[in-house]
Design a protein around this motif. Structure first.
Motif, PDB file in Angstrom:
ATOM      1  N   GLN A 100       0.797  -1.231   0.000  1.00 47.15           N
ATOM      2  CA  GLN A 100       0.000   0.000   0.000  1.00 47.15           C
ATOM      3  C   GLN A 100       0.831   1.283   0.000  1.00 47.15           C
ATOM      4  N   TRP A 101       2.035   1.221  -0.538  1.00 50.53           N
ATOM      5  CA  TRP A 101       2.847   2.431  -0.718  1.00 50.53           C
ATOM      6  C   TRP A 101       2.496   2.966  -2.095  1.00 50.53           C
ATOM      7  N   ASN A 102       1.496   3.842  -2.164  1.00 49.36           N
ATOM      8  CA  ASN A 102       0.935   4.293  -3.433  1.00 49.36           C
ATOM      9  C   ASN A 102       1.221   5.749  -3.758  1.00 49.36           C
ATOM     10  N   GLY A 103       2.170   6.327  -3.089  1.00 53.02           N
ATOM     11  CA  GLY A 103       2.450   7.737  -3.320  1.00 53.02           C
ATOM     12  C   GLY A 103       3.788   8.143  -2.762  1.00 53.02           C
ATOM     13  N   TYR A 104       3.926   9.445  -2.534  1.00 46.62           N
ATOM     14  CA  TYR A 104       5.195  10.000  -2.088  1.00 46.62           C
ATOM     15  C   TYR A 104       5.394   9.831  -0.591  1.00 46.62           C
ATOM     16  N   GLY A 105       6.606   9.450  -0.234  1.00 49.62           N
ATOM     17  CA  GLY A 105       7.059   9.349   1.143  1.00 49.62           C
ATOM     18  C   GLY A 105       8.494   9.823   1.178  1.00 49.62           C
ATOM     19  N   SER A 106       9.269   9.334   2.127  1.00 44.96           N
ATOM     20  CA  SER A 106      10.680   9.712   2.223  1.00 44.96           C
ATOM     21  C   SER A 106      11.464   8.566   2.843  1.00 44.96           C
ATOM     22  N   ALA A 107      12.797   8.652   2.771  1.00 45.29           N
ATOM     23  CA  ALA A 107      13.657   7.583   3.284  1.00 45.29           C
ATOM     24  C   ALA A 107      15.024   8.133   3.666  1.00 45.29           C
ATOM     25  N   TRP A 108      15.614   7.572   4.728  1.00 43.97           N
ATOM     26  CA  TRP A 108      16.989   7.861   5.138  1.00 43.97           C
ATOM     27  C   TRP A 108      17.758   6.559   5.210  1.00 43.97           C
ATOM     28  N   ASN A 109      18.989   6.568   4.703  1.00 42.59           N
ATOM     29  CA  ASN A 109      19.876   5.424   4.880  1.00 42.59           C
ATOM     30  C   ASN A 109      20.941   5.835   5.889  1.00 42.59           C
ATOM     31  N   ASN A 110      20.726   5.539   7.138  1.00 41.49           N
ATOM     32  CA  ASN A 110      21.644   5.891   8.216  1.00 41.49           C
ATOM     33  C   ASN A 110      22.443   4.667   8.642  1.00 41.49           C
ATOM     34  N   GLN A 111      22.840   3.866   7.656  1.00 44.61           N
ATOM     35  CA  GLN A 111      23.616   2.669   7.919  1.00 44.61           C
ATOM     36  C   GLN A 111      25.113   2.962   7.816  1.00 44.61           C
ATOM     37  N   THR A 112      25.899   1.965   8.104  1.00 46.01           N
ATOM     38  CA  THR A 112      27.351   2.127   8.102  1.00 46.01           C
ATOM     39  C   THR A 112      27.888   2.483   6.726  1.00 46.01           C
ATOM     40  N   VAL A 113      29.089   3.029   6.712  1.00 45.17           N
ATOM     41  CA  VAL A 113      29.760   3.418   5.472  1.00 45.17           C
ATOM     42  C   VAL A 113      29.753   2.249   4.499  1.00 45.17           C
ATOM     43  N   GLY A 114      29.345   2.508   3.269  1.00 42.90           N
ATOM     44  CA  GLY A 114      29.368   1.493   2.217  1.00 42.90           C
ATOM     45  C   GLY A 114      28.160   0.572   2.175  1.00 42.90           C
ATOM     46  N   THR A 115      27.221   0.706   3.096  1.00 41.69           N
ATOM     47  CA  THR A 115      26.037  -0.146   3.099  1.00 41.69           C
ATOM     48  C   THR A 115      24.919   0.554   2.327  1.00 41.69           C
ATOM     49  N   ALA A 116      24.839   0.249   1.050  1.00 40.08           N
ATOM     50  CA  ALA A 116      23.816   0.860   0.198  1.00 40.08           C
ATOM     51  C   ALA A 116      22.485   0.150   0.398  1.00 40.08           C
ATOM     52  N   ALA A 117      21.422   0.919   0.330  1.00 41.10           N
ATOM     53  CA  ALA A 117      20.069   0.375   0.367  1.00 41.10           C
ATOM     54  C   ALA A 117      19.514   0.425  -1.055  1.00 41.10           C
ATOM     55  N   ALA A 118      18.586  -0.478  -1.352  1.00 43.21           N
ATOM     56  CA  ALA A 118      18.023  -0.526  -2.702  1.00 43.21           C
ATOM     57  C   ALA A 118      16.508  -0.658  -2.637  1.00 43.21           C
ATOM     58  N   PHE A 119      15.857  -0.052  -3.617  1.00 45.72           N
ATOM     59  CA  PHE A 119      14.422  -0.227  -3.804  1.00 45.72           C
ATOM     60  C   PHE A 119      14.239  -1.089  -5.043  1.00 45.72           C
ATOM     61  N   LYS A 120      13.314  -2.054  -4.944  1.00 46.63           N
ATOM     62  CA  LYS A 120      13.113  -3.023  -6.029  1.00 46.63           C
ATOM     63  C   LYS A 120      11.657  -3.055  -6.451  1.00 46.63           C
ATOM     64  N   ASN A 121      11.446  -3.439  -7.713  1.00 47.93           N
ATOM     65  CA  ASN A 121      10.077  -3.568  -8.228  1.00 47.93           C
ATOM     66  C   ASN A 121       9.566  -4.989  -7.982  1.00 47.93           C
ATOM     67  N   SER A 122       8.450  -5.337  -8.585  1.00 45.75           N
ATOM     68  CA  SER A 122       7.811  -6.638  -8.348  1.00 45.75           C
ATOM     69  C   SER A 122       8.638  -7.825  -8.815  1.00 45.75           C
ATOM     70  N   THR A 123       9.590  -7.601  -9.711  1.00 44.85           N
ATOM     71  CA  THR A 123      10.454  -8.687 -10.187  1.00 44.85           C
ATOM     72  C   THR A 123      11.832  -8.644  -9.524  1.00 44.85           C
ATOM     73  N   PHE A 124      11.939  -7.897  -8.434  1.00 46.40           N
ATOM     74  CA  PHE A 124      13.173  -7.739  -7.662  1.00 46.40           C
ATOM     75  C   PHE A 124      14.276  -7.030  -8.441  1.00 46.40           C
ATOM     76  N   THR A 125      13.903  -6.266  -9.455  1.00 47.68           N
ATOM     77  CA  THR A 125      14.869  -5.457 -10.196  1.00 47.68           C
ATOM     78  C   THR A 125      15.097  -4.166  -9.426  1.00 47.68           C
ATOM     79  N   VAL A 126      16.357  -3.810  -9.216  1.00 46.59           N
ATOM     80  CA  VAL A 126      16.677  -2.581  -8.492  1.00 46.59           C
ATOM     81  C   VAL A 126      16.279  -1.380  -9.340  1.00 46.59           C
TER      82      VAL A 126
END
Length: 141
Positions: free
Chosen positions: A85-111
């Motif tokens: 149910q994420w159907n619109g605009y929100g926001s995100a922070w990646n406050n993880q350790t150096v070099g730990t990238a976060a990724a958003f993926k679609n329904s087929t797990f494509t980044v």
């Protein structure tokens, strides 16, 4: 979730200033945000403080509204988290350790978008406004 539509990604890197994140200047798009029923599988949401400074070190935080408002979901156990149910605009922070990238993926797990991890100089990377409509999974490690 098949009704999700594609949208352009907007990236903003904001600096940590005296323990709080700089307030972004952004207005909601026409139609606003429709994440009132948004959930993250296996994660309880909590009310957001509204400045992004509530995202603890070592976590990827997702917010149901732009500018780090609404409900906050803290992702810290490594893995793919299913978003519903994420159907619109929100926001995100990646406050993880150096070099730990976060990724958003679609329904087929494509980044379809990434956020780099914390930089050595203390900068936290994130999106003050992000269209979660095409996102089905968030990967935090």
């Amino acid at each position: 979730m098949g009704f999700r539509k594609s949208a352009a990604l907007v990236m903003a890197s904001l600096a940590l200033a005296t323990g709080a994140l700089a307030e972004p200047s952004w207005s909601a798009p026409a139609g606003g945000s429709d994440n009132a029923q948004a959930t993250v599988e296996g994660v309880d949401g909590v009310p957001a403080r509204g400045d992004g400074g509530d995202c603890a070190y070592g976590r990827l935080c997702l917010y149901t509204q732009p500018n780090f408002k609404g409900t906050r979901f803290d992702l810290y156990v490594c893995g793919d988290y299913r978003l519903a149910q994420w159907n619109g605009y929100g926001s995100a922070w990646n406050n993880q350790t150096v070099g730990t990238a976060a990724a958003f993926k679609n329904s087929t797990f494509t980044v379809i978008g990434t956020i780099p991890g914390r930089e050595v100089n203390g900068t936290i990377h994130g999106y003050s406004n992000y269209n979660f409509s095409p996102v089905w999974y968030a990967y935090n490690c």
